[in-house]
Design a protein around this motif. Structure first.
Motif, PDB file in Angstrom:
ATOM      1  N   LEU A 265       8.697   0.218  13.350  1.00 55.50           N
ATOM      2  CA  LEU A 265       8.808   1.504  12.646  1.00 55.50           C
ATOM      3  C   LEU A 265       9.604   2.508  13.461  1.00 55.50           C
ATOM      4  CD1 LEU A 265       5.220   1.790  11.182  1.00 55.50           C
ATOM      5  CD2 LEU A 265       7.324   1.151   9.981  1.00 55.50           C
ATOM      6  N   ASP A 266       9.386   2.510  14.763  1.00 53.83           N
ATOM      7  CA  ASP A 266      10.129   3.420  15.637  1.00 53.83           C
ATOM      8  C   ASP A 266      11.616   3.120  15.564  1.00 53.83           C
ATOM      9  OD1 ASP A 266      10.767   5.325  17.538  1.00 53.83           O
ATOM     10  OD2 ASP A 266       9.997   4.165  19.226  1.00 53.83           O
ATOM     11  N   GLU A 267      11.965   1.857  15.616  1.00 56.64           N
ATOM     12  CA  GLU A 267      13.377   1.469  15.566  1.00 56.64           C
ATOM     13  C   GLU A 267      13.995   1.754  14.195  1.00 56.64           C
ATOM     14  OE1 GLU A 267      15.687  -2.709  15.541  1.00 56.64           O
ATOM     15  OE2 GLU A 267      14.415  -2.383  17.290  1.00 56.64           O
ATOM     16  N   GLU A 268      13.224   1.502  13.148  1.00 56.09           N
ATOM     17  CA  GLU A 268      13.751   1.632  11.789  1.00 56.09           C
ATOM     18  C   GLU A 268      13.776   3.080  11.271  1.00 56.09           C
ATOM     19  OE1 GLU A 268      15.395  -0.114   8.354  1.00 56.09           O
ATOM     20  OE2 GLU A 268      14.883  -1.108  10.244  1.00 56.09           O
ATOM     21  N   TYR A 269      12.764   3.889  11.632  1.00 52.42           N
ATOM     22  CA  TYR A 269      12.610   5.203  11.005  1.00 52.42           C
ATOM     23  C   TYR A 269      12.510   6.394  11.967  1.00 52.42           C
ATOM     24  CZ  TYR A 269      11.543   2.365   6.933  1.00 52.42           C
ATOM     25  OH  TYR A 269      11.603   1.449   5.915  1.00 52.42           O
ATOM     26  N   TYR A 270      11.934   6.208  13.135  1.00 48.93           N
ATOM     27  CA  TYR A 270      11.566   7.364  13.945  1.00 48.93           C
ATOM     28  C   TYR A 270      12.482   7.641  15.129  1.00 48.93           C
ATOM     29  CZ  TYR A 270       7.312   7.349  11.198  1.00 48.93           C
ATOM     30  OH  TYR A 270       6.417   7.411  10.172  1.00 48.93           O
ATOM     31  N   ASP A 271      12.791   6.636  15.894  1.00 52.83           N
ATOM     32  CA  ASP A 271      13.659   6.804  17.067  1.00 52.83           C
ATOM     33  C   ASP A 271      13.082   7.744  18.110  1.00 52.83           C
ATOM     34  OD1 ASP A 271      15.905   6.075  18.530  1.00 52.83           O
ATOM     35  OD2 ASP A 271      17.068   7.787  17.793  1.00 52.83           O
TER      36      ASP A 271
ATOM     37  N   CYS B  64       0.836  -1.206   0.000  1.00 54.76           N
ATOM     38  CA  CYS B  64       0.000   0.000   0.000  1.00 54.76           C
ATOM     39  C   CYS B  64       0.869   1.254   0.000  1.00 54.76           C
ATOM     40  CB  CYS B  64      -0.939  -0.019   1.198  1.00 54.76           C
ATOM     41  SG  CYS B  64      -2.058   1.398   1.273  1.00 54.76           S
ATOM     42  N   HIS B  65       1.895   1.259   0.835  1.00 53.49           N
ATOM     43  CA  HIS B  65       2.770   2.432   0.916  1.00 53.49           C
ATOM     44  C   HIS B  65       3.548   2.638  -0.378  1.00 53.49           C
ATOM     45  CE1 HIS B  65       2.784   2.508   5.607  1.00 53.49           C
ATOM     46  NE2 HIS B  65       1.578   2.619   5.083  1.00 53.49           N
ATOM     47  N   ALA B  66       3.932   1.552  -1.023  1.00 52.56           N
ATOM     48  CA  ALA B  66       4.632   1.668  -2.310  1.00 52.56           C
ATOM     49  C   ALA B  66       3.711   2.267  -3.364  1.00 52.56           C
ATOM     50  CB  ALA B  66       5.155   0.308  -2.748  1.00 52.56           C
ATOM     51  N   GLU B  67       2.431   1.883  -3.341  1.00 49.80           N
ATOM     52  CA  GLU B  67       1.472   2.473  -4.279  1.00 49.80           C
ATOM     53  C   GLU B  67       1.296   3.964  -4.015  1.00 49.80           C
ATOM     54  OE1 GLU B  67      -2.259   0.392  -4.273  1.00 49.80           O
ATOM     55  OE2 GLU B  67      -1.286  -1.548  -4.608  1.00 49.80           O
ATOM     56  N   MET B  68       1.320   4.358  -2.740  1.00 51.50           N
ATOM     57  CA  MET B  68       1.121   5.763  -2.373  1.00 51.50           C
ATOM     58  C   MET B  68       2.352   6.623  -2.648  1.00 51.50           C
ATOM     59  SD  MET B  68      -0.811   5.130   1.267  1.00 51.50           S
ATOM     60  CE  MET B  68      -0.679   6.833   1.778  1.00 51.50           C
ATOM     61  N   GLU B  69       3.535   6.081  -2.330  1.00 53.05           N
ATOM     62  CA  GLU B  69       4.770   6.869  -2.368  1.00 53.05           C
ATOM     63  C   GLU B  69       5.719   6.471  -3.478  1.00 53.05           C
ATOM     64  OE1 GLU B  69       5.977   9.478  -0.322  1.00 53.05           O
ATOM     65  OE2 GLU B  69       3.888   9.566   0.291  1.00 53.05           O
ATOM     66  N   GLY B  70       5.507   5.313  -4.072  1.00 50.96           N
ATOM     67  CA  GLY B  70       6.447   4.803  -5.057  1.00 50.96           C
ATOM     68  C   GLY B  70       7.614   4.103  -4.383  1.00 50.96           C
ATOM     69  N   GLY B  71       8.468   3.553  -5.186  1.00 49.33           N
ATOM     70  CA  GLY B  71       9.643   2.848  -4.663  1.00 49.33           C
ATOM     71  C   GLY B  71       9.248   1.696  -3.760  1.00 49.33           C
ATOM     72  N   ASP B  72       9.982   1.562  -2.676  1.00 48.20           N
ATOM     73  CA  ASP B  72       9.703   0.483  -1.732  1.00 48.20           C
ATOM     74  C   ASP B  72       8.700   0.890  -0.653  1.00 48.20           C
ATOM     75  OD1 ASP B  72      11.150   2.128  -0.050  1.00 48.20           O
ATOM     76  OD2 ASP B  72      12.726   0.675   0.360  1.00 48.20           O
TER      77      ASP B  72
ATOM     78  N   SER C 248       9.038   3.130   1.659  1.00 43.40           N
ATOM     79  CA  SER C 248       9.630   3.688   2.876  1.00 43.40           C
ATOM     80  C   SER C 248       9.619   5.212   2.880  1.00 43.40           C
ATOM     81  CB  SER C 248      11.059   3.187   3.073  1.00 43.40           C
ATOM     82  OG  SER C 248      11.899   3.649   2.031  1.00 43.40           O
ATOM     83  N   GLY C 249       9.413   5.817   1.717  1.00 43.26           N
ATOM     84  CA  GLY C 249       9.367   7.273   1.651  1.00 43.26           C
ATOM     85  C   GLY C 249       8.260   7.875   2.487  1.00 43.26           C
ATOM     86  N   ILE C 250       7.240   7.093   2.779  1.00 43.28           N
ATOM     87  CA  ILE C 250       6.143   7.586   3.605  1.00 43.28           C
ATOM     88  C   ILE C 250       6.624   7.890   5.023  1.00 43.28           C
ATOM     89  CG2 ILE C 250       5.201   5.414   4.524  1.00 43.28           C
ATOM     90  CD1 ILE C 250       2.428   6.552   3.561  1.00 43.28           C
ATOM     91  N   TYR C 251       7.679   7.213   5.437  1.00 38.91           N
ATOM     92  CA  TYR C 251       8.224   7.421   6.790  1.00 38.91           C
ATOM     93  C   TYR C 251       9.305   8.486   6.816  1.00 38.91           C
ATOM     94  CZ  TYR C 251       6.126   2.805   7.038  1.00 38.91           C
ATOM     95  OH  TYR C 251       5.266   1.747   6.929  1.00 38.91           O
ATOM     96  N   THR C 252       9.913   8.741   5.683  1.00 42.83           N
ATOM     97  CA  THR C 252      11.065   9.647   5.665  1.00 42.83           C
ATOM     98  C   THR C 252      10.784  10.969   4.976  1.00 42.83           C
ATOM     99  OG1 THR C 252      11.881   8.587   3.647  1.00 42.83           O
ATOM    100  CG2 THR C 252      12.699   7.721   5.729  1.00 42.83           C
TER     101      THR C 252
END
Length: 97
Positions: A90-96, A37-45, A47-51
């Motif tokens: 998600l917190d560990e991977e992107y947010y901290d 779903c996120h790839a459809e929204m943001e493209g790529g893999d 992960s851009g939705i988080y960054t």
């Protein structure tokens, strides 16, 4: 003294195993249910939705709320611990937070 150190090290390792397992569960749930779903929204893999610069998740509570919202939108019947596991990942991977 050495036996005490070994015992304490072993206890510490045992105490962290559930956290490691939860993080792995969160990663798996995320990969199985969120990435497409996120790839459809943001493209790529996806992960851009988080960054992205204008992301609206700014604390742990809003992260868990968004994970629950996404799960509901996908008709996933996740338990609270599954929502927390994905939020932990998600917190560990992107947010901290």
């Amino acid at each position: 003294m050495r036996n005490l150190e070994r015992l304490l090290t072993g206890l510490l390792l045992l105490a962290t195993l559930p956290l490691i397992a939860q993080a792995e569960t969160g990663r798996e749930l995320h990969e199985e249910n969120c990435i497409n779903c996120h790839a459809e929204m943001e493209g790529g893999d996806g992960s851009g939705i988080y960054t992205r610069e204008n992301r609206f998740i700014d604390d742990r509570d809003s992260l868990e709320t968004q994970v629950q919202r996404c799960a509901s939108n996908q008709d996933l019947q996740w338990f609270e611990d599954e929502v927390e596991a994905v939020a932990d990942h998600l917190d560990e991977e992107y947010y901290d937070f």
